[in-house]
Scaffold this active site. Structure first.
Site, PDB file in Angstrom:
ATOM      1  N   GLN A 194     -26.285  40.714  15.247  1.00  0.00           N
ATOM      2  CA  GLN A 194     -26.498  40.867  16.692  1.00  0.00           C
ATOM      3  C   GLN A 194     -27.494  39.797  17.193  1.00  0.00           C
ATOM      4  OE1 GLN A 194     -26.665  44.211  14.755  1.00  0.00           O
ATOM      5  NE2 GLN A 194     -24.510  43.741  14.921  1.00  0.00           N
ATOM      6  N   SER A 214     -25.093  22.062  16.522  1.00  0.00           N
ATOM      7  CA  SER A 214     -23.754  22.276  15.972  1.00  0.00           C
ATOM      8  C   SER A 214     -22.732  21.789  16.994  1.00  0.00           C
ATOM      9  CB  SER A 214     -23.578  23.768  15.669  1.00  0.00           C
ATOM     10  OG  SER A 214     -22.264  24.016  15.233  1.00  0.00           O
ATOM     11  N   GLY A 246     -19.184  21.888  16.362  1.00  0.00           N
ATOM     12  CA  GLY A 246     -17.848  22.391  16.044  1.00  0.00           C
ATOM     13  C   GLY A 246     -17.976  23.521  15.047  1.00  0.00           C
ATOM     14  N   GLY A 276     -12.191  41.532  19.216  1.00  0.00           N
ATOM     15  CA  GLY A 276     -11.221  40.690  19.933  1.00  0.00           C
ATOM     16  C   GLY A 276     -11.406  40.713  21.445  1.00  0.00           C
ATOM     17  N   ARG A 277     -12.433  41.439  21.938  1.00  0.00           N
ATOM     18  CA  ARG A 277     -12.639  41.510  23.390  1.00  0.00           C
ATOM     19  C   ARG A 277     -13.060  40.142  23.937  1.00  0.00           C
ATOM     20  NH1 ARG A 277     -17.019  46.221  23.806  1.00  0.00           N
ATOM     21  NH2 ARG A 277     -17.694  45.208  21.879  1.00  0.00           N
ATOM     22  N   PRO A 278     -12.628  39.792  25.177  1.00  0.00           N
ATOM     23  CA  PRO A 278     -13.112  38.539  25.769  1.00  0.00           C
ATOM     24  C   PRO A 278     -14.615  38.621  25.963  1.00  0.00           C
ATOM     25  CG  PRO A 278     -11.634  39.707  27.290  1.00  0.00           C
ATOM     26  CD  PRO A 278     -11.699  40.524  26.049  1.00  0.00           C
ATOM     27  N   LYS A 312     -24.381  32.605  13.847  1.00  0.00           N
ATOM     28  CA  LYS A 312     -25.259  32.863  12.694  1.00  0.00           C
ATOM     29  C   LYS A 312     -24.516  32.660  11.372  1.00  0.00           C
ATOM     30  CE  LYS A 312     -25.986  36.969  14.418  1.00  0.00           C
ATOM     31  NZ  LYS A 312     -25.359  36.830  15.739  1.00  0.00           N
ATOM     32  N   GLY A 321     -25.973  38.058  20.605  1.00  0.00           N
ATOM     33  CA  GLY A 321     -25.082  38.045  19.447  1.00  0.00           C
ATOM     34  C   GLY A 321     -24.049  36.938  19.526  1.00  0.00           C
ATOM     35  N   ASP A 322     -23.349  36.719  18.410  1.00  0.00           N
ATOM     36  CA  ASP A 322     -22.266  35.730  18.322  1.00  0.00           C
ATOM     37  C   ASP A 322     -22.725  34.308  18.590  1.00  0.00           C
ATOM     38  OD1 ASP A 322     -20.578  37.885  17.838  1.00  0.00           O
ATOM     39  OD2 ASP A 322     -20.115  38.134  19.959  1.00  0.00           O
ATOM     40  N   GLY A 348     -19.738  40.442  13.368  1.00  0.00           N
ATOM     41  CA  GLY A 348     -18.602  39.633  12.923  1.00  0.00           C
ATOM     42  C   GLY A 348     -19.117  38.218  12.799  1.00  0.00           C
ATOM     43  N   HIS A 349     -19.304  37.745  11.576  1.00  0.00           N
ATOM     44  CA  HIS A 349     -19.886  36.423  11.339  1.00  0.00           C
ATOM     45  C   HIS A 349     -18.802  35.494  10.809  1.00  0.00           C
ATOM     46  CE1 HIS A 349     -24.226  38.219  11.021  1.00  0.00           C
ATOM     47  NE2 HIS A 349     -23.618  38.490  12.152  1.00  0.00           N
ATOM     48  N   ALA A 384     -22.536  23.015  21.164  1.00  0.00           N
ATOM     49  CA  ALA A 384     -22.778  21.979  22.178  1.00  0.00           C
ATOM     50  C   ALA A 384     -21.447  21.418  22.674  1.00  0.00           C
ATOM     51  CB  ALA A 384     -23.640  20.864  21.581  1.00  0.00           C
TER      52      ALA A 384
HETATM   53  P1  GDP Z   1     -22.141  35.150  14.724  1.00  0.00           P
HETATM   54  O1  GDP Z   1     -21.814  36.581  14.970  1.00  0.00           O
HETATM   55  O2  GDP Z   1     -23.466  34.763  15.281  1.00  0.00           O
HETATM   56  O3  GDP Z   1     -21.982  34.751  13.291  1.00  0.00           O
HETATM   57  O4  GDP Z   1     -21.060  34.303  15.570  1.00  0.00           O
HETATM   58  P2  GDP Z   1     -19.484  34.594  15.635  1.00  0.00           P
HETATM   59  O5  GDP Z   1     -18.862  34.171  14.372  1.00  0.00           O
HETATM   60  O6  GDP Z   1     -19.203  35.971  16.105  1.00  0.00           O
HETATM   61  O7  GDP Z   1     -19.076  33.672  16.852  1.00  0.00           O
HETATM   62  C1  GDP Z   1     -19.305  32.296  16.826  1.00  0.00           C
HETATM   63  C2  GDP Z   1     -17.959  31.592  17.031  1.00  0.00           C
HETATM   64  O8  GDP Z   1     -18.184  30.234  17.347  1.00  0.00           O
HETATM   65  C3  GDP Z   1     -17.104  31.578  15.768  1.00  0.00           C
HETATM   66  O9  GDP Z   1     -15.759  31.605  16.136  1.00  0.00           O
HETATM   67  C4  GDP Z   1     -17.462  30.242  15.131  1.00  0.00           C
HETATM   68  O10 GDP Z   1     -16.424  29.735  14.297  1.00  0.00           O
HETATM   69  C5  GDP Z   1     -17.636  29.384  16.342  1.00  0.00           C
HETATM   70  N1  GDP Z   1     -18.607  28.283  16.222  1.00  0.00           N
HETATM   71  C6  GDP Z   1     -19.777  28.231  15.547  1.00  0.00           C
HETATM   72  N2  GDP Z   1     -20.404  27.061  15.779  1.00  0.00           N
HETATM   73  C7  GDP Z   1     -19.621  26.372  16.631  1.00  0.00           C
HETATM   74  C8  GDP Z   1     -19.757  25.113  17.276  1.00  0.00           C
HETATM   75  O11 GDP Z   1     -20.743  24.378  17.144  1.00  0.00           O
HETATM   76  N3  GDP Z   1     -18.727  24.745  18.113  1.00  0.00           N
HETATM   77  C9  GDP Z   1     -17.624  25.515  18.324  1.00  0.00           C
HETATM   78  N4  GDP Z   1     -16.697  25.078  19.145  1.00  0.00           N
HETATM   79  N5  GDP Z   1     -17.487  26.711  17.727  1.00  0.00           N
HETATM   80  C10 GDP Z   1     -18.475  27.134  16.908  1.00  0.00           C
HETATM   81  P1  IMO Z   2     -22.921  39.702  15.643  1.00  0.00           P
HETATM   82  O1  IMO Z   2     -23.730  39.971  14.413  1.00  0.00           O
HETATM   83  C1  IMO Z   2     -22.146  40.591  19.822  1.00  0.00           C
HETATM   84  C2  IMO Z   2     -22.774  44.720  21.139  1.00  0.00           C
HETATM   85  C3  IMO Z   2     -21.563  45.548  21.521  1.00  0.00           C
HETATM   86  C4  IMO Z   2     -22.195  46.461  22.554  1.00  0.00           C
HETATM   87  C5  IMO Z   2     -23.577  46.729  21.981  1.00  0.00           C
HETATM   88  C6  IMO Z   2     -23.677  48.005  21.170  1.00  0.00           C
HETATM   89  O2  IMO Z   2     -21.525  39.305  15.360  1.00  0.00           O
HETATM   90  O3  IMO Z   2     -23.641  38.743  16.542  1.00  0.00           O
HETATM   91  P2  IMO Z   2     -22.769  48.846  18.824  1.00  0.00           P
HETATM   92  O4  IMO Z   2     -21.426  48.711  18.179  1.00  0.00           O
HETATM   93  O5  IMO Z   2     -23.863  48.202  18.066  1.00  0.00           O
HETATM   94  O6  IMO Z   2     -23.068  50.258  19.230  1.00  0.00           O
HETATM   95  O7  IMO Z   2     -22.630  48.033  20.216  1.00  0.00           O
HETATM   96  O8  IMO Z   2     -23.868  45.619  21.146  1.00  0.00           O
HETATM   97  N1  IMO Z   2     -22.705  44.123  19.777  1.00  0.00           N
HETATM   98  C7  IMO Z   2     -22.520  42.828  19.540  1.00  0.00           C
HETATM   99  N2  IMO Z   2     -22.259  41.808  20.396  1.00  0.00           N
HETATM  100  N3  IMO Z   2     -22.273  40.350  18.501  1.00  0.00           N
HETATM  101  C8  IMO Z   2     -22.546  41.359  17.644  1.00  0.00           C
HETATM  102  O9  IMO Z   2     -22.817  41.140  16.345  1.00  0.00           O
HETATM  103  C9  IMO Z   2     -22.636  42.674  18.154  1.00  0.00           C
HETATM  104  N4  IMO Z   2     -22.857  43.887  17.595  1.00  0.00           N
HETATM  105  C10 IMO Z   2     -22.911  44.768  18.605  1.00  0.00           C
HETATM  106  O10 IMO Z   2     -20.554  44.729  22.067  1.00  0.00           O
HETATM  107  O11 IMO Z   2     -22.367  45.773  23.767  1.00  0.00           O
HETATM  108 MG    MG Z   3     -20.311  37.733  15.822  1.00  0.00          MG
END
Ligand code: GDP
Ligand code: IMO
Ligand code: MG
Length: 423
Positions: A223, A412, A414, A301-303, A16, A12-13, A40-41, A331
């Protein structure tokens, strides 16, 4: 016309939200197919940073429909807040947002159950976002859940009460405090009244008729594949199918109608919550990655835990999803390193070296086997094309491509929409 799917290949994260927003102008419809407010996108453009949880990431582009599909579990309270938070952008939700009547509703007691289950697991907890995802999917599979279409029925309140009775007996078993329920219910029913004013549709018809009419659809995953209920690092996973097949069942689109599968991965790895993470770094490099990548959860907000890229895991995700194009994110975060490591294999406790992300690698402590490459160690801020990439970054991309056997079509550099390099 076929439906393209975009999904995360790690935990995840991966970024996307950024890519869906970037690609959205090429599509008529963007549709979420699973997960819920655990997602959280993040989108960044024109100096604005916005995090979406349940609303698809095409919402900032006009003339485009956003659909929340049947595979999603939806929290009405969070949906209302999300829509209110978007007021300043003058989005016409009556034209741009559609919700499947078959999507499942998260009720307040689902969140209490999530917390009760996590508490009962002690140090074996999943690290859930506590948004009620697991208990809601459990009820869906258990055939007792409420769906969006039920809100319109005159006996919705009765159905709700029956479900909550079940939940209260479980919460009682766990001796979980339910004193806040009345307050939560007041807000929940206000949100239900608001919800009824949205476009509630049979989204399987919307998407299939649109495809037949030649419209382009992008399915947005939440995810990542390593959090998939079947193939992820079970039990440290989420409760839905986060993979390509989830887009079929979560939107009602046949496998034969899937087109491109865009696999999104970070140039390194992160994970939030518990569970195995072979390449996790516990040293200054891990700290530096977290700082440089601002790796803190968009939802909680978790690390985020940080580590080097993991090729066996990526190859596995590519295999189960049928990925046709790869997009490498963040990158720029690796700019700070003189050397970059790539996990190519895992070593098991008995010394055996394996190249598969497998039941064994997930269950046991494995030691990553690394290849080391020279870092580019320079800023990518001024880079506007692939040709301008430092030699070492191009070598990193080429090496990954050779190993993964799928073209890396986008890099990507930034968080902003504009910081996107197409190859
Ligand atoms: P998602 O859940 O897959 O949509 O990703 P998140 O939004 O949770 O986390 C991605 C984080 O990386 C966000 O804070 C984006 O603004 C940031 N981000 C996305 N692409 C880049 C990149 O190429 N470089 C940097 N430095 N940050 C990026
Ligand atoms: P996006 O779409 C990162 C993780 C949680 C936990 C496990 C189960 O932003 O990439 P849940 O709440 O589904 O019962 O949690 O999955 N998790 C994510 N980690 N990005 C996410 O979504 C996540 N959605 C759930 O941290 O480990
Ligand atoms: Mg996310």
């Amino acid at each position: 016309m076929k439906m393209d799917v975009l999904l995360g290949l790690q935990w995840g994260d991966e970024g996307k939200g950024k890519v869906v927003d970037y690609l959205a102008p090429k599509y008529h419809i963007v549709a979420r197919f699973q997960g819920g407010p655990n997602a959280g996108h993040t989108l960044e453009f024109d100096g604005i940073k916005h995090v979406l949880h349940q609303i698809p990431s095409g919402i900032f582009r006009s003339n485009l429909k956003n659909i929340i599909g049947n595979g999603v579990v939806l929290d009405p309270v969070i949906l209302k807040k999300e829509i209110e938070g978007l007021k300043k952008f003058n989005i016409d939700f009556s034209k741009n947002l559609f919700v499947s009547k078959k999507a499942t509703i998260i009720v307040p007691t689902h969140k209490l159950l999530d917390a009760a289950y996590e508490k009962s697991k002690g140090d074996k907890k999943i690290g859930s976002t506590l948004k009620g995802i697991g208990p809601t999917y459990q009820d869906k599979i258990g055939r007792v859940a409420l769906r969006v279409g039920d809100m319109l029925s005159p006996d919705f309140r009765e159905k709700y009460n029956t479900l909550v009775e079940r939940h209260l007996s479980i919460l009682n078993y766990y001796a979980y405090d339910t004193s806040e329920l009345t307050a939560l219910e007041t807000v929940f029913f206000e949100a239900i009244d608001f919800f009824k004013t949205l476009n509630l549709v049979e989204s399987e018809f919307e998407v299939n008729l649109a495809l037949s009419a030649g419209e382009k659809i992008l399915a947005e995953g939440a995810q990542g594949s390593l959090l998939d209920i079947d193939f992820g690092s079970y039990p440290f996973v989420t409760s839905s199918n986060t993979m390509t097949s989830g887009a079929c069942s979560g939107l009602g689109v046949a496998p034969s109608r899937i087109g491109e599968v865009f696999g999104i991965f970070k140039a390194y790895c992160t994970r939030v919550g518990s569970g195995p993470f072979p390449t996790e770094l516990f040293d200054a490099d891990g700290e530096a990655m977290r700082r440089e990548g601002n790796e803190f959860g968009s939802t909680t907000g978790r690390p985020r835990r940080c580590g080097w890229i993991d090729l066996p895991a990526l190859k596995y995700s590519i295999m189960i999803n049928g990925v046709t194009q790869l997009f490498m994110m963040k990158a720029d975060v690796l700019n700070i390193f003189e050397e970059i490591k790539i996990c190519t294999h895992y070593q098991l406790a008995d010394g055996t070296v394996i190249d598969r992300y497998s039941f064994e690698s997930d269950a046991a402590e494995v030691t990553p086997v690394y290849k080391t490459m020279k870092g580019w160690h320079t800023s990518l801020a001024a880079v506007t094309s692939y040709e301008e990439f430092p030699q070492e970054l191009r070598e990193y991309v080429t090496y990954l491509e050779e190993e993964l056997q799928v073209p890396i079509k986008m890099v990507s550099v930034g968080p902003d929409r504009k910081q996107t390099i197409i190859r």
